[in-house]
Scaffold this motif. Structure first.
Motif, PDB file in Angstrom:
ATOM      1  N   TYR A 261       0.863  -1.179   0.000  1.00 23.60           N
ATOM      2  CA  TYR A 261       0.000   0.000   0.000  1.00 23.60           C
ATOM      3  C   TYR A 261       0.902   1.232   0.000  1.00 23.60           C
ATOM      4  N   VAL A 262       0.701   2.120  -0.956  1.00 25.84           N
ATOM      5  CA  VAL A 262       1.516   3.326  -1.061  1.00 25.84           C
ATOM      6  C   VAL A 262       0.688   4.512  -0.563  1.00 25.84           C
ATOM      7  N   LEU A 263       1.088   5.064   0.581  1.00 26.69           N
ATOM      8  CA  LEU A 263       0.412   6.215   1.172  1.00 26.69           C
ATOM      9  C   LEU A 263       1.235   7.465   0.879  1.00 26.69           C
ATOM     10  N   THR A 264       0.563   8.530   0.488  1.00 29.22           N
ATOM     11  CA  THR A 264       1.234   9.790   0.191  1.00 29.22           C
ATOM     12  C   THR A 264       0.772  10.864   1.159  1.00 29.22           C
ATOM     13  N   ILE A 265       1.746  11.576   1.754  1.00 26.92           N
ATOM     14  CA  ILE A 265       1.453  12.732   2.590  1.00 26.92           C
ATOM     15  C   ILE A 265       2.227  13.924   2.026  1.00 26.92           C
ATOM     16  N   GLN A 266       1.809  15.129   2.414  1.00 24.37           N
ATOM     17  CA  GLN A 266       2.462  16.341   1.919  1.00 24.37           C
ATOM     18  C   GLN A 266       2.804  17.259   3.093  1.00 24.37           C
ATOM     19  N   PRO A 267       3.846  16.924   3.838  1.00 23.52           N
ATOM     20  CA  PRO A 267       4.232  17.781   4.967  1.00 23.52           C
ATOM     21  C   PRO A 267       5.017  18.997   4.488  1.00 23.52           C
ATOM     22  N   SER A 268       5.029  20.020   5.298  1.00 21.65           N
ATOM     23  CA  SER A 268       5.823  21.210   5.014  1.00 21.65           C
ATOM     24  C   SER A 268       7.141  21.083   5.764  1.00 21.65           C
ATOM     25  N   VAL A 269       8.221  20.900   5.027  1.00 20.87           N
ATOM     26  CA  VAL A 269       9.540  20.737   5.645  1.00 20.87           C
ATOM     27  C   VAL A 269      10.552  21.566   4.862  1.00 20.87           C
ATOM     28  N   PRO A 270      11.521  22.170   5.542  1.00 25.59           N
ATOM     29  CA  PRO A 270      12.584  22.886   4.835  1.00 25.59           C
ATOM     30  C   PRO A 270      13.533  21.907   4.155  1.00 25.59           C
ATOM     31  N   ALA A 271      14.173  22.353   3.100  1.00 25.98           N
ATOM     32  CA  ALA A 271      15.119  21.515   2.361  1.00 25.98           C
ATOM     33  C   ALA A 271      16.463  21.521   3.077  1.00 25.98           C
ATOM     34  N   ASP A 272      16.492  20.914   4.269  1.00 19.65           N
ATOM     35  CA  ASP A 272      17.700  20.949   5.093  1.00 19.65           C
ATOM     36  C   ASP A 272      18.372  19.596   5.231  1.00 19.65           C
ATOM     37  N   GLY A 273      17.821  18.555   4.617  1.00 18.83           N
ATOM     38  CA  GLY A 273      18.419  17.222   4.693  1.00 18.83           C
ATOM     39  C   GLY A 273      18.237  16.529   6.023  1.00 18.83           C
ATOM     40  N   ALA A 274      17.431  17.113   6.931  1.00 15.11           N
ATOM     41  CA  ALA A 274      17.252  16.518   8.257  1.00 15.11           C
ATOM     42  C   ALA A 274      16.336  15.301   8.186  1.00 15.11           C
ATOM     43  N   TYR A 275      16.475  14.421   9.190  1.00 10.74           N
ATOM     44  CA  TYR A 275      15.680  13.197   9.240  1.00 10.74           C
ATOM     45  C   TYR A 275      14.390  13.443  10.004  1.00 10.74           C
ATOM     46  N   ARG A 276      13.253  12.997   9.423  1.00 12.41           N
ATOM     47  CA  ARG A 276      11.939  13.091  10.071  1.00 12.41           C
ATOM     48  C   ARG A 276      11.395  11.688  10.276  1.00 12.41           C
ATOM     49  N   THR A 277      10.930  11.419  11.481  1.00 17.05           N
ATOM     50  CA  THR A 277      10.399  10.089  11.778  1.00 17.05           C
ATOM     51  C   THR A 277       8.960   9.972  11.301  1.00 17.05           C
ATOM     52  N   LEU A 278       8.577   8.761  10.945  1.00 17.10           N
ATOM     53  CA  LEU A 278       7.214   8.451  10.511  1.00 17.10           C
ATOM     54  C   LEU A 278       6.701   7.263  11.315  1.00 17.10           C
ATOM     55  N   ARG A 279       5.388   7.208  11.481  1.00 16.47           N
ATOM     56  CA  ARG A 279       4.754   6.054  12.105  1.00 16.47           C
ATOM     57  C   ARG A 279       3.431   5.807  11.391  1.00 16.47           C
ATOM     58  N   VAL A 280       3.219   4.584  10.956  1.00 16.40           N
ATOM     59  CA  VAL A 280       1.988   4.196  10.268  1.00 16.40           C
ATOM     60  C   VAL A 280       1.264   3.177  11.122  1.00 16.40           C
ATOM     61  N   GLU A 281      -0.023   3.424  11.366  1.00 12.83           N
ATOM     62  CA  GLU A 281      -0.821   2.519  12.183  1.00 12.83           C
ATOM     63  C   GLU A 281      -2.126   2.201  11.454  1.00 12.83           C
ATOM     64  N   LEU A 282      -2.731   1.093  11.864  1.00 14.68           N
ATOM     65  CA  LEU A 282      -4.081   0.767  11.410  1.00 14.68           C
ATOM     66  C   LEU A 282      -5.088   1.391  12.364  1.00 14.68           C
ATOM     67  N   LYS A 283      -6.178   1.880  11.811  1.00 17.71           N
ATOM     68  CA  LYS A 283      -7.215   2.457  12.658  1.00 17.71           C
ATOM     69  C   LYS A 283      -7.937   1.355  13.427  1.00 17.71           C
ATOM     70  N   ARG A 284      -8.440   1.736  14.542  1.00 15.03           N
ATOM     71  CA  ARG A 284      -9.223   0.788  15.329  1.00 15.03           C
ATOM     72  C   ARG A 284     -10.514   0.442  14.587  1.00 15.03           C
ATOM     73  N   GLY A 285     -10.993  -0.736  14.863  1.00 16.29           N
ATOM     74  CA  GLY A 285     -12.243  -1.153  14.235  1.00 16.29           C
ATOM     75  C   GLY A 285     -12.056  -2.145  13.116  1.00 16.29           C
ATOM     76  N   ILE A 286     -10.831  -2.298  12.630  1.00 23.36           N
ATOM     77  CA  ILE A 286     -10.578  -3.296  11.594  1.00 23.36           C
ATOM     78  C   ILE A 286     -10.596  -4.670  12.248  1.00 23.36           C
ATOM     79  N   PRO A 287     -11.373  -5.594  11.731  1.00 24.88           N
ATOM     80  CA  PRO A 287     -11.449  -6.925  12.353  1.00 24.88           C
ATOM     81  C   PRO A 287     -10.079  -7.579  12.481  1.00 24.88           C
ATOM     82  N   ASP A 288      -9.791  -8.072  13.683  1.00 22.10           N
ATOM     83  CA  ASP A 288      -8.563  -8.806  13.967  1.00 22.10           C
ATOM     84  C   ASP A 288      -7.304  -7.961  13.739  1.00 22.10           C
TER      85      ASP A 288
END
Length: 626
Positions: free
Chosen positions: A391-418
């Protein structure tokens, strides 16, 4: 990660000046500097697993994405199922249908320092077996690590399986590879060249793997690497591991710029893990413990008993960089590949157990350890299945072009069976873009190769391309195996000059011809440096016209043409279909008067240049404007 520059590329027209008979396209507005830096799109490939199997049928509404601690809006969503019901396993998804972030990248990394030579030779065969099981959309690369040379990229990520096989056969050893005309993007390996002549091997068939003694040559070369390593003392052994961590860290940083998840198939026997964790020998531990109890502290070697904290820190830094580069290490203990090489027996090298170090590299990057398997393809089949749904998820954050590392976390929403029994596998973060001029030479190379392989037309640099086959000099004959394919590239001078600062204009031109199986059949690469004091007016009036040629056998191809400003990084890409008919006098013209003549002054206001002579290549008449 894509900057708005890439998004604009999908909208920009690719022609600056029309070819004869073609209608002039509307010129798109030139992007401003702020357009290219303010908005970013981050694409996140995600796998969801349950009981080791991929979970299908999820939608964008089932996911939530956080950057740092801030929830992000999902602005784009795509699903790639390489082996699913539609398409079927018998008719898998074509490579062209797989978006760049979802394409799987496999880097075969051969460890030449912490492995026995005979195991490395056998690992070559195991790696080639796995190569045949990859999906058509998968890209593969080959690298080596040795204490004397560090990490070396033999061939970059490519769809050309034959080139990857050649790279695995030779492992980049200089005695076996001719690099006199090296491909600058490392998409192909040059013709193989052996130290020995075919006449020296009675009964040889001419095919690389069928030549008697070829494996012996590889084995002898690898033994040299190992003998250098085996002379080390324990302290030097720790230095070797520390050097390896630095080299692998550099490799991870290089792989940052490759879009998509990278599976590093690490073929090794591993280093002695007790250097990090301390001695595992119970007798030795008991002796040092008793000496400590008696107050004989001089008999207690702290690092031998408890391990080296400094070395453990080096290893953790390496693993952190691999995780940040979205690299998953699939460690293969090639000590289990126990088949012998020819009639040679054991080499007499005693290798300490490296299982713990291999397990750590795999476990701490999200991969697995494969051991005691003589069939690597079967051993890793489950890994290929697990990564078949992305699954390819796309986001569009506002970040300066500084080469710094940004952490990401992907979770499933509650309510999905099992959902509690499901595991989400995604990249842990990303690096913000850096100005092109601040990137290393290898980072630029990898980025350019990726753009050529993706083949997405467009870009701020506008260009048009004309390519057509013609007969080789002297006309078609039974001896001819390839046709000349002249290539004319017209480049908008204004778009090429955009944002350029300085008195010169570094220009890079790449032309690669791919066949239907993704193999590179020929290529042309040219680097130009234009003196703007002399040519800027002509560039702005018309542009740059470049002539070169390919040499191709009969068949159908696509030529991917990329032109880049070597200072700003702005580029344009054009894909041109090519059909080379049978090499007969009736099928191929001897000349193309509409494209070529012997009067270079007819080029008008265009700045005209041509490819530099290349050893072993035919020359074509100097081109001119019709």
């Amino acid at each position: 990660m894509r900057t708005l520059r890439t998004l604009l590329a999908a909208l920009a027209l690719s022609c600056a000046a029309p070819l004869p008979g073609a209608a002039a396209p509307a010129t798109p507005p030139t992007p401003t500097y702020s357009d290219l830096t303010e908005v970013s799109a981050v694409e996140i490939p995600v796998q969801v697993l349950q009981d080791g199997k991929p979970v299908r049928g999820l939608t964008a509404a089932d996911f939530v994405v956080y950057q740092e601690k801030t929830k992000q809006e999902i602005t784009g969503f795509d699903v790639v199922d390489l082996y699913g019901a539609a398409p079927t396993p018998d008719a898998p998804a074509p490579a062209a249908a797989v978006p760049a972030p979802a394409r799987r990248h496999f880097l075969f990394l051969f460890d030449l320092s912490f492995s026995e030579p005979k195991a490395i030779v056998q690992a070559r065969d195991a790696a080639k077996t796995l190569l045949t099981d990859l999906h058509a959309s998968d890209l593969a690369a080959v690298a080596t690590y040795s204490a004397s040379h560090g990490s070396e990229l033999v061939i970059g990520f490519t769809s050309d399986r034959s080139q990857v096989q050649a790279a695995i056969d030779t492992l980049g050893l200089p005695e076996l590879v001719d690099r006199t005309t090296t491909d600058p993007l490392r998409l192909i390996v040059e013709d193989l060249r052996l130290e020995m002549r075919e006449a020296d091997i009675p009964g040889s068939s001419g095919a690389i793997e069928n030549r008697a003694g070829f494996k012996t040559i590889v084995l002898d070369r690898l033994e040299g690497f190992l003998r250098d390593s085996e002379r080390a003392t324990l302290e030097n052994e720790k230095d070797k591991v520390s050097a390896m961590t630095r080299s692998m860290t550099d490799l991870a940083r290089l792989l940052r710029g490759v879009s998509g998840r990278k599976h590093v198939i690490y073929l090794s026997q591993g280093y002695d893990g007790s250097m990090l964790t301390g001695s595992t020998d119970e007798t030795s531990k008991a002796e040092m413990r008793d000496a400590g109890n008696r107050g004989e502290v001089w008999k207690v070697d702290g690092e031998r008993r408890f391990g080296s904290a400094g070395l453990a820190g080096d290893v953790e830094s390496m693993l952190r960089e691999l995780r940040r580069a979205d690299c998953i290490v699939q460690a293969v203990d090639i000590g289990g590949l126990s088949a012998t090489v020819g009639s040679r027996g054991g080499l007499g090298f005693e290798r300490k157990n490296g299982r713990d170090s291999l397990f750590q590299m795999a476990h701490d990057t999200g991969g697995d350890l494969y051991e005691n398997f003589n069939d690597l393809g079967a051993a890793m089949g489950q890994m290929l299945e697990r990564t078949g749904v992305t699954y390819v998820l796309t986001i569009q954050p506002s970040v300066p072009a500084d080469g710094a590392y940004r952490t990401l976390r992907v979770e499933l929403k509650r309510g999905i069976p099992d959902s509690r029994n499901m595991r989400v596998v995604s990249r842990p973060g990303y690096y913000a873009p850096r100005p092109y001029a601040q990137r290393s030479r290898y980072e630029k190379m990898m980025a350019t190769a990726g753009e050529v392989l993706l083949g997405a037309e467009g870009g701020p640099v506008r260009l048009s391309v004309l390519a057509a086959p013609m007969a080789a000099p002297g006309g078609a004959s039974a001896a001819s195996t390839t046709a000349d394919v002249p290539v004319r590239i017209e480049i908008s001078g204004a778009s090429l000059l955009h944002l350029n600062q300085g008195g010169d204009l570094p220009t890079e031109i790449y032309v690669y011809a791919f066949d239907g199986q993704g193999q590179v059949r020929d290529f042309l690469a040219q680097a130009l440096t234009l003196d703007l004091f002399k040519v800027e007016a002509r560039l702005l009036e018309s542009g740059l016209r470049f002539y070169g040629h390919l040499e191709l056998p009969p068949g159908s191809y696509t030529a991917r043409v990329l032109v880049r400003n070597g200072r700003t990084g702005l580029h344009g890409l054009k894909v041109v279909p090519l059909v080379v008919p049978a090499l007969t006098a009736a099928s191929l013209p001897a000349t193309l008067p509409a494209i070529f003549s012997n009067n270079p002054d007819a080029a008008g206001s265009w700045l005209v240049t041509r490819e530099a002579p290349r050893p072993g290549r035919r020359e074509i008449p100097f081109p001119a404007r019709p």
